[in-house]
Design a protein around this motif. Structure first.
Motif, PDB file in Angstrom:
ATOM      1  N   TYR A 199       0.818  -1.209   0.000  1.00  7.42           N
ATOM      2  CA  TYR A 199       0.000   0.000   0.000  1.00  7.42           C
ATOM      3  C   TYR A 199       0.858   1.268   0.000  1.00  7.42           C
ATOM      4  O   TYR A 199       0.533   2.259  -0.666  1.00  7.42           O
ATOM      5  CB  TYR A 199      -0.941  -0.007   1.200  1.00  7.42           C
ATOM      6  CG  TYR A 199      -2.079  -0.995   1.082  1.00  7.42           C
ATOM      7  CD1 TYR A 199      -2.763  -1.152  -0.115  1.00  7.42           C
ATOM      8  CD2 TYR A 199      -2.485  -1.762   2.161  1.00  7.42           C
ATOM      9  CE1 TYR A 199      -3.811  -2.053  -0.248  1.00  7.42           C
ATOM     10  CE2 TYR A 199      -3.531  -2.665   2.046  1.00  7.42           C
ATOM     11  CZ  TYR A 199      -4.191  -2.800   0.840  1.00  7.42           C
ATOM     12  OH  TYR A 199      -5.231  -3.688   0.717  1.00  7.42           O
ATOM     13  N   ASN A 200       1.953   1.261   0.734  1.00  5.64           N
ATOM     14  CA  ASN A 200       2.816   2.442   0.778  1.00  5.64           C
ATOM     15  C   ASN A 200       3.436   2.737  -0.578  1.00  5.64           C
ATOM     16  O   ASN A 200       3.597   3.905  -0.972  1.00  5.64           O
ATOM     17  CB  ASN A 200       3.909   2.259   1.833  1.00  5.64           C
ATOM     18  CG  ASN A 200       3.375   2.413   3.247  1.00  5.64           C
ATOM     19  OD1 ASN A 200       2.397   3.129   3.476  1.00  5.64           O
ATOM     20  ND2 ASN A 200       3.999   1.740   4.201  1.00  5.64           N
ATOM     21  N   GLN A 252       2.061   2.071  -3.444  1.00  6.42           N
ATOM     22  CA  GLN A 252       0.994   2.636  -4.270  1.00  6.42           C
ATOM     23  C   GLN A 252       0.796   4.120  -3.978  1.00  6.42           C
ATOM     24  O   GLN A 252       0.622   4.932  -4.891  1.00  6.42           O
ATOM     25  CB  GLN A 252      -0.303   1.868  -4.034  1.00  6.42           C
ATOM     26  CG  GLN A 252      -0.304   0.475  -4.636  1.00  6.42           C
ATOM     27  CD  GLN A 252      -1.690  -0.118  -4.720  1.00  6.42           C
ATOM     28  OE1 GLN A 252      -2.622   0.369  -4.091  1.00  6.42           O
ATOM     29  NE2 GLN A 252      -1.842  -1.178  -5.483  1.00  6.42           N
ATOM     30  N   LEU A 253       0.816   4.464  -2.704  1.00  5.48           N
ATOM     31  CA  LEU A 253       0.676   5.872  -2.331  1.00  5.48           C
ATOM     32  C   LEU A 253       1.827   6.705  -2.891  1.00  5.48           C
ATOM     33  O   LEU A 253       1.636   7.837  -3.352  1.00  5.48           O
ATOM     34  CB  LEU A 253       0.614   6.005  -0.812  1.00  5.48           C
ATOM     35  CG  LEU A 253      -0.683   5.544  -0.138  1.00  5.48           C
ATOM     36  CD1 LEU A 253      -0.533   5.551   1.372  1.00  5.48           C
ATOM     37  CD2 LEU A 253      -1.846   6.443  -0.558  1.00  5.48           C
ATOM     38  N   LYS A 287       1.476   6.397  -7.084  1.00  4.42           N
ATOM     39  CA  LYS A 287       0.216   6.806  -7.699  1.00  4.42           C
ATOM     40  C   LYS A 287      -0.505   7.908  -6.937  1.00  4.42           C
ATOM     41  O   LYS A 287      -1.465   8.491  -7.451  1.00  4.42           O
ATOM     42  CB  LYS A 287      -0.719   5.603  -7.834  1.00  4.42           C
ATOM     43  CG  LYS A 287      -0.159   4.478  -8.683  1.00  4.42           C
ATOM     44  CD  LYS A 287      -1.150   3.322  -8.781  1.00  4.42           C
ATOM     45  CE  LYS A 287      -0.600   2.185  -9.632  1.00  4.42           C
ATOM     46  NZ  LYS A 287      -1.552   1.062  -9.742  1.00  4.42           N
ATOM     47  N   GLY A 288      -0.099   8.139  -5.704  1.00  2.74           N
ATOM     48  CA  GLY A 288      -0.769   9.143  -4.893  1.00  2.74           C
ATOM     49  C   GLY A 288      -2.074   8.681  -4.297  1.00  2.74           C
ATOM     50  O   GLY A 288      -2.779   9.458  -3.651  1.00  2.74           O
ATOM     51  N   LYS A 289      -2.423   7.414  -4.495  1.00  2.00           N
ATOM     52  CA  LYS A 289      -3.655   6.866  -3.942  1.00  2.00           C
ATOM     53  C   LYS A 289      -3.541   5.346  -3.872  1.00  2.00           C
ATOM     54  O   LYS A 289      -2.660   4.745  -4.500  1.00  2.00           O
ATOM     55  CB  LYS A 289      -4.855   7.238  -4.797  1.00  2.00           C
ATOM     56  CG  LYS A 289      -4.790   6.681  -6.215  1.00  2.00           C
ATOM     57  CD  LYS A 289      -6.034   7.045  -7.017  1.00  2.00           C
ATOM     58  CE  LYS A 289      -5.976   6.470  -8.434  1.00  2.00           C
ATOM     59  NZ  LYS A 289      -7.190   6.790  -9.213  1.00  2.00           N
ATOM     60  N   ILE A 290      -4.449   4.724  -3.106  1.00  2.00           N
ATOM     61  CA  ILE A 290      -4.523   3.271  -3.061  1.00  2.00           C
ATOM     62  C   ILE A 290      -5.322   2.804  -4.275  1.00  2.00           C
ATOM     63  O   ILE A 290      -6.503   3.114  -4.418  1.00  2.00           O
ATOM     64  CB  ILE A 290      -5.191   2.784  -1.764  1.00  2.00           C
ATOM     65  CG1 ILE A 290      -4.382   3.224  -0.544  1.00  2.00           C
ATOM     66  CG2 ILE A 290      -5.336   1.264  -1.780  1.00  2.00           C
ATOM     67  CD1 ILE A 290      -3.007   2.633  -0.469  1.00  2.00           C
ATOM     68  N   ASP A 291      -4.669   2.086  -5.163  1.00  2.00           N
ATOM     69  CA  ASP A 291      -5.296   1.639  -6.393  1.00  2.00           C
ATOM     70  C   ASP A 291      -5.126   0.123  -6.557  1.00  2.00           C
ATOM     71  O   ASP A 291      -4.787  -0.375  -7.614  1.00  2.00           O
ATOM     72  CB  ASP A 291      -4.681   2.374  -7.591  1.00  2.00           C
ATOM     73  CG  ASP A 291      -5.450   2.105  -8.877  1.00  2.00           C
ATOM     74  OD1 ASP A 291      -6.651   1.807  -8.787  1.00  2.00           O
ATOM     75  OD2 ASP A 291      -4.838   2.168  -9.964  1.00  2.00           O
TER      76      ASP A 291
END
Length: 337
Positions: A100-101, A103-104, A107-111
């Protein structure tokens, strides 16, 4: 030799059958040992947990997977209990946090999402189970139904049937679920010609009917049709094979989804014959599912208009003569706001 360069520990040099119940569990097929933590091999178990975590994080870093999946019927690997036996540590938590980290960061978000395979309500992950379907719509949490084509590993003489795959997908999404299907690869990583042909047929069907599938959710009722032993006739569970390929639906066996565009989709689980009238009983006034009148009805994959009307029995649709559709024909129904 193929093993040159391997860490010897990767060659399963430790005989874990010395632990109570391990040998019995192995004979039973898949049941986990009850020993819990392999206390006499803690150093090895510690190395194994780190190796697993590093491999998983390597995949996350270099291949950006859409989701992370851990098999088993417990909360995850390395819990010290059930299918998480062997060792108790935070390897799973470390891997998911890293996933998850990243992705953040990128991408700046959880995707994406994580799947922990066990069969009771989850928190923060997607639930999953094998083979079969709930008897009714289940919108309590995100969930996935999964099945292999043939089995989870390659073997000869599998049944490659696109209809089984398509109907498995329909059964799941009509109940507000998602689908993963395992495709058998030969030991060299190649796919049998029959399997390729099957996937191409599924892809062709999805190209026509994808708007009824992708981003959809369950409607007010999952479907209608023949009732067997008090339940709606449903594709049999188990790995997709001859049993599913030979299972027969009628065009009056219908499933529903609500598309992300707000339109209602009715999947006829078999293609009607030319000129056949199909009645969607769930859309009758007395059923109470329709809040307003139907504005239009079209058949996905058929460019011309079709004949339809409302009656006391529901929506009546006449299947056109030259539709040339396969497996499951889908109606797109627009309802007045």
């Amino acid at each position: 030799k193929w093993w040159e360069g391997y860490d010897p520990r990767l060659l399963y040099g430790i005989d874990l059958r010395e632990y109570e119940s391990v040998a019995t569990a192995a004979l039973s097929g898949w049941s986990p040992p009850k020993a819990g933590v392999f206390s006499r091999h803690l150093e090895y178990a510690n190395w194994l947990a780190k190796q697993w975590a590093l491999l998983m994080m390597d995949v996350t870093e270099n291949y950006t997977p859409d989701f992370i999946y851990t098999d088993g019927t417990y909360e995850g690997p390395f819990t010290g209990r059930g299918t998480g036996t062997c060792y108790k540590c935070n390897a799973m938590q470390t891997v998911i946090a890293d996933y998850y980290n990243r992705q953040l960061k990128t991408k700046g978000k959880i995707d994406g999402f994580s799947i922990v395979k066990f069969r009771h309500p989850t928190n923060g992950t997607v639930n999953t189970a094998e083979f079969d379907f709930p008897d009714s719509i289940n919108a309590s949490q995100p969930w996935i139904r999964e099945a292999p084509v043939g089995d989870w590993f390659y073997a000869s003489n599998f049944t490659y049937d696109s209809g089984s795959m398509i109907r498995f997908i329909i059964e799941a999404i009509a109940r507000d679920g998602n689908v993963t299907l395992n495709i058998p690869l030969r030991p060299d990583g190649s796919i049998e010609d029959g399997c390729v042909e099957m996937l191409e047929k599924v892809g062709k069907w999805m190209k026509i009917n994808g708007e009824a599938v992708y981003g959809s959710k369950a409607w007010k009722t999952l479907g209608e049709g023949e009732i067997i032993n008090g339940k709606l006739k449903t594709l049999p569970g188990g790995g997709l094979g001859s049993k599913q390929a030979n299972f027969r639906f009628d065009a009056q066996d219908i499933r529903f989804t609500l598309g992300k565009n707000g339109k209602l989709y009715a999947f006829m689980m078999n293609v009607p014959s030319a000129g056949q009238t199909v009645v969607v009983n769930s859309l009758a006034d007395g059923k109470g599912y329709l809040a307003s009148k139907i504005k239009s009805v079209k058949l996905l994959g058929y460019k011309d208009s079709i004949q339809w009307k409302m009656s006391s029995d529901g929506l009546q649709v006449t299947y056109p003569e030259y539709a040339n559709l396969a497996t499951a024909a889908v109606l797109c129904i627009a309802i007045n706001d």
